[in-house]
Design a protein around this motif. Structure first.
Motif, short mmCIF file in Angstrom:
data_model
loop_
_atom_site.label_atom_id
_atom_site.label_comp_id
_atom_site.label_asym_id
_atom_site.label_seq_id
_atom_site.Cartn_x
_atom_site.Cartn_y
_atom_site.Cartn_z
N UNK A 98 -2.83 -14.00 -5.15
CA UNK A 98 -4.26 -14.26 -4.97
C UNK A 98 -5.01 -13.89 -6.26
N UNK A 99 -5.91 -14.76 -6.67
CA UNK A 99 -6.68 -14.56 -7.90
C UNK A 99 -7.52 -13.28 -7.80
N UNK A 100 -7.28 -12.28 -8.66
CA UNK A 100 -8.04 -11.01 -8.58
C UNK A 100 -9.53 -11.18 -8.87
N UNK A 101 -9.91 -12.28 -9.54
CA UNK A 101 -11.33 -12.48 -9.82
C UNK A 101 -12.13 -12.72 -8.54
N UNK A 102 -11.45 -13.18 -7.50
CA UNK A 102 -12.14 -13.38 -6.22
C UNK A 102 -12.59 -12.04 -5.65
N UNK A 103 -11.74 -11.02 -5.77
CA UNK A 103 -12.12 -9.68 -5.30
C UNK A 103 -13.25 -9.09 -6.15
N UNK A 104 -13.18 -9.34 -7.46
CA UNK A 104 -14.23 -8.82 -8.34
C UNK A 104 -15.58 -9.44 -8.00
N UNK A 105 -15.58 -10.75 -7.75
CA UNK A 105 -16.83 -11.43 -7.38
C UNK A 105 -17.36 -10.92 -6.05
N UNK A 106 -16.43 -10.64 -5.12
CA UNK A 106 -16.84 -10.14 -3.81
C UNK A 106 -17.45 -8.74 -3.93
N UNK A 107 -16.87 -7.89 -4.79
CA UNK A 107 -17.44 -6.56 -4.99
C UNK A 107 -18.85 -6.63 -5.58
N UNK A 108 -19.03 -7.54 -6.51
CA UNK A 108 -20.35 -7.72 -7.11
C UNK A 108 -21.37 -8.13 -6.06
N UNK A 109 -20.94 -8.96 -5.11
CA UNK A 109 -21.83 -9.41 -4.04
C UNK A 109 -22.01 -8.37 -2.94
N UNK A 110 -21.33 -7.22 -3.08
CA UNK A 110 -21.49 -6.14 -2.12
C UNK A 110 -20.60 -6.22 -0.90
N UNK A 111 -19.51 -7.00 -0.96
CA UNK A 111 -18.61 -7.13 0.18
C UNK A 111 -17.79 -5.85 0.37
N UNK A 112 -17.61 -5.45 1.60
CA UNK A 112 -16.77 -4.29 1.90
C UNK A 112 -15.30 -4.70 1.81
N UNK A 114 -12.04 -12.48 4.35
CA UNK A 114 -12.48 -13.72 3.71
C UNK A 114 -11.68 -14.11 2.47
N UNK A 115 -10.88 -13.18 1.93
CA UNK A 115 -10.10 -13.51 0.73
C UNK A 115 -8.59 -13.38 0.98
N UNK A 116 -8.16 -12.19 1.43
CA UNK A 116 -6.73 -11.94 1.57
C UNK A 116 -6.09 -12.83 2.64
N UNK A 117 -6.67 -12.84 3.84
CA UNK A 117 -6.07 -13.64 4.91
C UNK A 117 -6.08 -15.14 4.60
N UNK A 118 -7.19 -15.72 4.12
CA UNK A 118 -7.12 -17.14 3.73
C UNK A 118 -6.13 -17.39 2.60
N UNK A 119 -5.94 -16.39 1.73
CA UNK A 119 -5.01 -16.56 0.62
C UNK A 119 -3.56 -16.62 1.04
N UNK A 120 -3.23 -16.04 2.19
CA UNK A 120 -1.84 -16.08 2.66
C UNK A 120 -1.68 -16.96 3.89
N UNK A 121 -2.69 -17.77 4.18
CA UNK A 121 -2.64 -18.60 5.39
C UNK A 121 -1.45 -19.56 5.37
#
Length: 287
Positions: A174-188, A195-202
């Motif tokens: 999974x692209x680590x930039x997705x997690x970085x963008x989510x942290x910037x947006x305030x995602x827990x 929204x990222x890990x589970x769809x990434x391994x679907x």
């Protein structure tokens, strides 16, 4: 580099398919596959199996045990992989991975000994607790109510860590930039998992589900043959154990081959159907 693997599958997977024809013959070991006479009618062994008084019970037991393992066994490895992926304490993660992988390498004979130590009616740990607490001992391994639960639970425990390996490997892609963008947006972290890990391994989840669905008629011969006893035949006797008694112990190889071909045909249809459905839902499927 591929040659040894290809040779293995040709010699031990494809060449033995020739032996399927004994399902339509009155096989005799002295005469061999070619010289053995054809069954009359050609579907004689299938008809005998379908008309057997055990057919409905065997099908119900096989399907129920397999479905229980499929339904209850898919989620725990995914949850374990998610938790390990989120763990930031390296030594703790390594310890948990090692402890959860180890049972996979134990044979069912060893696991049977562990289950006896835990659930034996006379000396099992759980029954000793029940008796000391003022209750009565329960024959978990000989009970029609508990035996299927022990089958499913012991398999989930045995393959929990091993099943999580594939999901952990998929998570590394999974692209680590997705997690970085989510942290910037305030995602827990929980939101990122959902929204990222589970769809990434679907796709991996769908792939493993399709492959397991193809083996729905294999409820686990090794496990059941070692754990079951005559008192739980009613809920534990499956197609493979019946074939072992009828086809091998009674030397009725044609009957065993007929039941094996019947199982393979059902598995083939299930794989095709589930793969078609996965493509309709937008996933890639297995081909």
């Amino acid at each position: 580099m591929l040659l040894p693997g290809v040779a293995y599958y040709i010699l031990f997977r494809y060449v033995p398919m020739y032996g399927v024809i004994i399902a339509f013959k009155e096989f005799n070991m002295l005469e061999g596959i070619v010289s053995s006479p054809w069954a009359d009618p050609w579907y004689k062994h299938f008809q005998t199996f379908f008309n057997s008084p055990y057919f409905s019970q065997l099908m119900i037991n096989t399907c129920l045990i397999s479905l229980y393992k499929l339904i209850f066994g898919m989620l725990p490895p995914i949850v374990m992989a998610l938790l390990l992926n989120e763990c930031r304490v390296r030594w703790f993660r390594t310890m948990i991975q090692t402890l959860t992988y180890m049972p996979h390498f134990l044979s069912w004979v060893i696991i049977y000994g562990i289950l006896i130590a835990l659930f034996s009616q006379s000396s099992g740990l759980f029954n000793r607790w029940l008796v000391e607490s003022g209750g009565t001992s329960i024959g978990f391994l000989t009970s029609l109510d508990y035996f299927r639960g022990i089958l499913v639970g012991s398999e989930i425990w045995k393959d929990l860590g091993w099943g999580a390996i594939i999901y952990l490997a998929a998570m590394t892609g999974i692209d680590p930039t997705l997690y970085e963008a989510a942290r910037v947006d305030g995602a827990s972290r929980l939101r990122m998992m959902w929204h990222i890990t589970l769809p990434g391994i679907r796709n991996v989840i769908v792939l493993l589900f399709i492959l397991k669905l193809g083996t729905i008629m294999d409820a686990g011969f090794d496990q059941i043959y070692i754990l079951y006893n005559i008192q739980v035949y009613q809920v534990a006797d499956i197609l493979d154990t019946w074939v072992f008694r009828t086809g091998l112990q009674q030397l009725n190889f044609s009957m065993g081959a007929a039941v094996g071909l019947f199982k393979s045909a059902i598995g083939f249809v299930l794989v095709l159907g589930s793969n078609h459905l996965s493509k309709k839902w937008g996933d890639e499927g297995i081909w």
